[in-house]
Enzyme design. Structure first.
Site, PDB file in Angstrom:
ATOM      1  CB  SER A 246      -0.888   0.008   1.243  1.00 21.32           C
ATOM      2  OG  SER A 246      -0.109   0.339   2.373  1.00 21.32           O
ATOM      3  CE  LYS A 247      -1.464   6.602  -3.056  1.00 15.92           C
ATOM      4  NZ  LYS A 247      -2.940   6.495  -2.989  1.00 15.92           N
ATOM      5  NE  ARG A 248       0.349   0.708   6.028  1.00 17.99           N
ATOM      6  CZ  ARG A 248       1.092  -0.329   6.388  1.00 17.99           C
ATOM      7  NH1 ARG A 248       2.153  -0.153   7.141  1.00 17.99           N
ATOM      8  NH2 ARG A 248       0.787  -1.557   5.993  1.00 17.99           N
TER       9      ARG A 248
END
Ligand code: GLU
Length: 473
Positions: A246-248
Site C-alpha cells: 500500500s501507499k505506506r
C-alpha cells in the site's frame, strides 16, 4: 496446472478508471498479456467505468498511456476497437438491464432498501416485500439496490482455479450480493459476468482480492446458462513488512515509477518475477526472453514481496544494456525536466558514457551530473572540512593549474600521467589530492573518473573552479 487451457485463448484486463494504474493491476495486465502473446490469443482491454461518481476519463487515458508505456498493447479495446465492442461498460447498459429483467422474471432478483452497509447477508425482509410495496417505496424515491437472491437450497458453489485447484463456497457465506443500483448502473459482479460472456473470454486472470467475487459470478453463470471461463487468481503483493502493498510502503502507481526514472522493460521484468518463477537462475529478462520463458504453470501460489532494491538493480541492468544514444536522449529529457535548460544534447551525449555504469535510475543523472550545469559553489561545509582543509593543498593545486593551462584541451591521455607525477613528486598519495580536486570541481565526493570528468567539463570550467578555490583559500 489444474486443468488444461481452453483455446482459443481470450483474456482481458478490466480496470476501473477510478485512479492511476497500480503496480498490482499492472502485474495482472502483464500476465494476461503474456499468456495471450504466448498462446496466440487475444488480449482485451475493457474499461469498467460503471461508477459515475469515481470514474474519470483522464484516468482512462492515463491507464491506457501507462499500459502502452509498459509495452502491453491490447488487441481489442477502446480506441483500437474489435468485434466485441463497445469496450466501455458505461456504453453497454442495455445488456445489463436485459439480464436484470431475466433475473426479476425468475424471481432471482429483489430490491433492497437497507441503508448501505447494513444489509444482512441473507436479506429475509427485503426479499419478501410485496411488489406493490416495492413500487410504492421506489416511487417515493427511496434509494434501493437490486440484489441477487441466493437460493436457500443451493448446493455449495465450486469452481477450479487453475493455480489453486478446486475451491468450494457455502451459499450462506456468499450472501445476497448486489447487482445493480436503482439508477440502472450495474455493479461489478453483474457487468463482469455479462461482459466476460459476451466478449467470449476464455480465461480470467485477476488478483486474489477478487476471490470472494468468483463464487457470486459462478452463480450468475449458472442462472444465465453460460459456461464460465477458466480462472486464475494471482497471489497478493506484499510490502517488505509482510502486509499487503500500500501507499505506506512507498510508490504504488506505475506513473510514479515512470516519472522517477524507471524503464518500462525493467518494471515489466520486475513485475513478472513478482508472482512467477522462470525456473532458472536468470533474473535479467528483457521482454523477448520473458515471452520465451513464460509459462502459466510456473506462477507462484504464495504471495510475493515487493523488493525495491531488486527493481533498482534490474533498472540499472537495463540502463547498462541500453544503446548510448538512446540513453543520452533519456538523460537529456530528465535534465531538461529538472530545469537545466542549457544542457545541450551534444554535451549530454558526451557525458552519457561516464554515467551509464553509475546510475540506477534515469533520474539519478540529475543529481550525479548536476555539476556540469550548475556551478557547485560554495562547496558544502562538511566536504570542505573533510577534504579541503590540508594547508598544503593550495600549493599543489597551483602546480596542477599550471599543467592544465599549458595544454590546448584536457585530454586525459596527455594530462593524467603528468598530473599524477606532479602529485607524487610533491610527496602526496594520489587520492590525497585527486579527491579534493574532485570536490572542488564537482561539489561532491563521488563522480566518474576525475580525468574523464575534467575532460568533459572542459578546460574553461575546470580552470575557473580551481582558481576560485585558490583565491578563496
Ligand atoms: N474492475 C475490476 C478491478 O479493477 C476488475 C476485476 C476483474 O478482473 O474481474 O478490480
Amino acid at each position: 496446472l489444474h486443468g488444461s487451457l481452453k483455446t482459443p485463448v481470450r483474456v482481458r484486463f478490466a480496470p476501473s478508471p477510478t485512479g492511476y494504474l497500480h503496480i498490482g493491476n499492472a502485474r495482472t495486465a502483464l500476465f494476461n498479456w503474456l499468456i495471450a502473446r504466448k498462446e496466440g490469443g487475444a488480449f482485451v482491454l475493457r474499461i469498467e467505468d460503471t461508477d459515475p461518481a469515481r470514474s474519470r476519463p483522464e484516468f482512462t487515458r492515463a491507464l491506457m498511456d501507462d499500459l502502452r508505456w509498459l509495452g502491453l498493447q491490447w488487441d481489442e479495446g477502446p480506441d483500437v476497437g474489435g468485434l466485441y465492442g463497445p469496450y466501455f461498460q458505461s456504453l453497454r447498459k442495455h445488456l445489463y438491464q436485459s439480464q436484470i429483467d431475466r433475473l426479476f422474471d425468475a424471481n432471482r432478483a429483489f430490491y433492497c432498501f437497507c441503508p448501505p452497509g447494513e444489509a444482512p447477508k441473507i436479506d429475509w425482509i427485503c426479499r419478501e416485500l410485496s411488489p406493490s410495496r416495492v413500487r410504492e417505496r421506489l416511487a417515493r424515491g427511496e434509494p434501493a439496490v437490486i440484489r441477487f437472491r441466493v437460493p436457500e437450497d443451493a448446493p455449495p458453489v465450486t469452481f477450479t482455479d487453475l493455480l489453486k485447484g478446486e475451491l468450494r463456497f457455502e451459499p450462506k457465506e456468499i450472501g445476497d450480493f448486489s447487482l445493480m443500483r436503482s439508477d440502472g448502473m450495474p455493479l461489478y459482479n453483474l457487468s463482469c459476468v455479462v461482459d466476460d460472456h459476451a466478449m467470449d473470454i476464455s480465461l480470467v486472470i485477476r488478483g486474489d482480492d477478487h476471490l470472494s467475487n468468483t463464487p457470486k459470478q459462478i452463480l450468475l453463470y449458472q442462472f444465465f446458462g453460460y459456461e464460465p471461463p477458466q480462472f486464475i487468481h494471482l497471489p497478493l503483493i506484499l510490502g517488505n513488512d509482510g502486509t499487503p502493498l500500500s501507499k505506506r510502503h512507498g510508490d504504488t502507481s506505475v506513473a510514479a515509477y515512470r516519472s522517477n526514472g524507471f524503464l518500462p522493460q525493467a518494471l515489466v521484468n520486475f513485475l513478472a518475477l513478482l508472482g512467477w518463477n522462470p525456473g532458472t537462475e536468470e533474473e535479467f529478462l528483457p521482454p523477448d526472453r520473458l515471452l520465451e520463458l513464460f509459462r502459466l504453470d510456473q506462477l507462484n501460489v504464495a504471495p510475493a514481496k515487493f523488493n525495491l532494491q531488486r527493481l533498482l538493480w534490474l533498472n540499472g541492468k537495463f540502463i547498462r544494456a541500453m544503446d548510448v544514444e538512446d540513453l543520452a536522449r533519456h538523460f537529456w529529457r530528465e535534465l531538461q525536466n529538472a530545469g537545466f535548460s542549457d544542457a545541450s544534447y551534444e554535451l549530454v551525449r558526451r557525458i552519457t558514457p561516464l554515467f551509464q555504469e553509475r546510475v540506477e535510475t534515469l533520474k539519478d543523472i540529475v543529481v550525479k551530473a548536476r555539476f556540469f550545469f550548475v556551478d557547485p559553489w560554495p562547496i558544502e561545509e562538511s566536504l570542505t572540512k573533510k577534504y579541503l582543509s590540508d594547508a598544503r593543498l593550495p600549493e599543489i593545486f597551483r602546480q596542477i593549474l599550471h599543467i592544465l593551462e599549458s595544454g590546448e584541451d584536457l585530454n586525459p591521455v596527455r594530462i593524467e600521467p603528468v598530473v599524477k607525477q606532479c602529485i607524487q613528486e610533491g610527496g602526496f598519495k594520489l587520492k590525497e589530492v585527486l579527491q579534493p580536486l574532485r570536490v572542488i570541481l564537482t561539489g561532491m565526493d563521488a563522480s566518474p573518473g576525475i580525468f574523464e570528468t575534467m575532460e568533459a567539463l572542459g578546460k574553461e570550467k575546470v580552470i575557473s573552479r580551481l582558481r576560485r578555490f585558490l583565491s578563496s583559500a
